[in-house]
Motif scaffolding. Structure first.
Motif, PDB file in Angstrom:
ATOM      1  N   ASP A  57       0.869  -1.189   0.000  1.00  0.00           N
ATOM      2  CA  ASP A  57       0.000   0.000   0.000  1.00  0.00           C
ATOM      3  C   ASP A  57       0.906   1.239   0.000  1.00  0.00           C
ATOM      4  O   ASP A  57       1.342   1.703   1.057  1.00  0.00           O
ATOM      5  N   LYS A  58       1.207   1.752  -1.204  1.00  0.00           N
ATOM      6  CA  LYS A  58       2.213   2.814  -1.331  1.00  0.00           C
ATOM      7  C   LYS A  58       1.850   4.087  -0.549  1.00  0.00           C
ATOM      8  O   LYS A  58       2.736   4.663   0.096  1.00  0.00           O
ATOM      9  N   PRO A  59       0.586   4.570  -0.576  1.00  0.00           N
ATOM     10  CA  PRO A  59       0.284   5.781   0.212  1.00  0.00           C
ATOM     11  C   PRO A  59       0.584   5.595   1.703  1.00  0.00           C
ATOM     12  O   PRO A  59       1.078   6.516   2.363  1.00  0.00           O
ATOM     13  N   ALA A  83       8.969  -6.895  -4.421  1.00  0.00           N
ATOM     14  CA  ALA A  83       8.049  -5.761  -4.623  1.00  0.00           C
ATOM     15  C   ALA A  83       7.892  -4.984  -3.316  1.00  0.00           C
ATOM     16  O   ALA A  83       7.856  -3.744  -3.317  1.00  0.00           O
ATOM     17  N   HIS A  84       7.806  -5.703  -2.191  1.00  0.00           N
ATOM     18  CA  HIS A  84       7.649  -5.033  -0.898  1.00  0.00           C
ATOM     19  C   HIS A  84       8.856  -4.143  -0.594  1.00  0.00           C
ATOM     20  O   HIS A  84       8.724  -2.993  -0.175  1.00  0.00           O
ATOM     21  N   ASN A  85      10.060  -4.687  -0.800  1.00  0.00           N
ATOM     22  CA  ASN A  85      11.276  -3.888  -0.561  1.00  0.00           C
ATOM     23  C   ASN A  85      11.319  -2.687  -1.512  1.00  0.00           C
ATOM     24  O   ASN A  85      11.659  -1.584  -1.099  1.00  0.00           O
ATOM     25  N   ARG A  86      10.942  -2.928  -2.786  1.00  0.00           N
ATOM     26  CA  ARG A  86      10.988  -1.835  -3.772  1.00  0.00           C
ATOM     27  C   ARG A  86      10.064  -0.700  -3.333  1.00  0.00           C
ATOM     28  O   ARG A  86      10.427   0.479  -3.387  1.00  0.00           O
ATOM     29  N   ASN A  87       8.854  -1.050  -2.880  1.00  0.00           N
ATOM     30  CA  ASN A  87       7.871  -0.026  -2.472  1.00  0.00           C
ATOM     31  C   ASN A  87       8.390   0.820  -1.309  1.00  0.00           C
ATOM     32  O   ASN A  87       8.270   2.044  -1.323  1.00  0.00           O
ATOM     33  N   ILE A  88       8.970   0.187  -0.325  1.00  0.00           N
ATOM     34  CA  ILE A  88       9.383   0.952   0.855  1.00  0.00           C
ATOM     35  C   ILE A  88      10.669   1.734   0.574  1.00  0.00           C
ATOM     36  O   ILE A  88      10.827   2.877   1.018  1.00  0.00           O
TER      37      ILE A  88
END
Ligand code: NAP
Length: 289
Positions: A57-59, A83-88
């Motif tokens: 959840d990027k926001p 993907a999780h690491n990339r987002n954060i």
């Protein structure tokens, strides 16, 4: 000036020890990310600010990273962890975070022998290519994993593993925490990746002997094949990805993957790494009934 530190995975094995430790430091404010604030009540009681969010959840990640100086990045193993690491990491970059301390895994490499090793290798590279300052910590097998066998130790004085006679320089999670605190609060280890582990390389027969001696009871290690371990985990309700990961790790640990003594803990914390005996006396023994 206060240093604002965000910890992800804050309610887990590492985070639940790390967040209170950071909250007790002068000059540090700590923010703890969780999907459910009910899980983080104790962290809030220690003085942590609670940020509610999810790695997909990027926001919510943008809000959690706002005003943060240092991110301690803990993401549990899953097929989605890249993907999780990339987002954060991307949220941290946009928010102007200076440095990321990432919990990786022993000998992480994109051509490693287990899927988790390869995924961690890819995530480490994402961070190294992000332009942010970083320290990457690559811990060996956690001593605290023995808690997965607490029920069978307490009920039948036995535990099972699929690593045969393989020796591992297993690490006390309290040392992972001390290393993360050192890396987050100093610049000495910027842009380095460090393997961290315990001071001795031991097999699960040694683990059984130490628990028997310190716990004053006879505990036995029963070796099973990595494939039988996977089957038992599936029967216990583990999802197929996690059961497969534990099979793969059991295979390579049985072949000596964890037999790696390093000076990482000493270099980061200025103290020797804790022994399995210390862990047993201080952490495991109080849970034995
Ligand atoms: N176990 C070992 O022997 C070992 C050895 C070396 C390295 N490692 C590495 O250590 C890391 C795991 O650390 P850990 O054991 O402290 O973590 P953990 O206890 O498995 O999980 C940490 C927390 O992550 C949160 N979480 C789960 N999914 C999430 C999502 N989609 N979005 C946001 N938060 C989420 C959960 O908290 P909430 O439910 O409160 O949201 C959970 O409590 C992994 O990268 C692993 O590969 C482990």
């Amino acid at each position: 000036m206060q240093q604002e530190i965000l910890v992800t995975g804050a309610t887990g094995n590492i985070g639940s020890i790390l967040v209170p430790q950071l909250a007790g430091l002068k000059g540090v404010s700590v923010r703890a990310l969780t999907r459910d604030p009910d899980n983080a009540r104790e962290l809030a009681e220690c003085g942590a600010e609670i940020a509610v969010g999810r790695f997909d959840d990027k926001p919510s990640l943008a809000a959690a990273a706002d005003g943060v100086d240092t991110l301690i990045l803990i993401v549990p193993p899953s097929a989605e962890c890249v993907a999780h690491n990339r987002n954060i990491i991307s949220a941290a970059k946009k928010a102007g975070v200076r440095k990321v301390v990432r919990i990786s895994a022993i000998k992480a490499a994109e051509d490693g022998p287990t899927e988790n090793t390869r995924l961690h290798g890819e995530c480490d590279r994402l961070l190294q290519e992000s332009g942010l300052a970083y320290t990457i910590l690559r811990p060996n097998y956690f001593m605290q994993n023995i808690f997965m066998s607490l029920e069978s130790i307490n009920a039948d004085n036995v535990f099972y593993a699929g690593t045969g006679d393989g020796r591992l320089a297993m690490i006390d999670v309290r040392d992972v925490v001390d290393c993360a605190v050192a890396a987050a609060t100093a610049t000495d280890f910027d842009n380095q990746a460090l393997e961290i582990g315990g001071p001795e390389s031991i097999s699960f027969s040694d683990v059984a002997a130490t628990i028997s001696e310190v716990g004053a009871r006879q505990v036995a290690y029963v070796g099973v094949s990595p494939e039988d371990l996977e089957g038992a985990l599936l029967q216990m309700g583990f999802d197929a990805w996690m059961a497969g990961l534990l099979r793969e790790y059991s295979t390579v640990y049985g072949q000596g993957w964890g037999d790696l003594i390093t000076d990482g803990v000493q270099r980061l914390t200025g103290k020797p790494a804790r022994t399995f005996r210390q862990f047993t006396a201080e952490v495991l023994a109080p849970a034995l009934v």
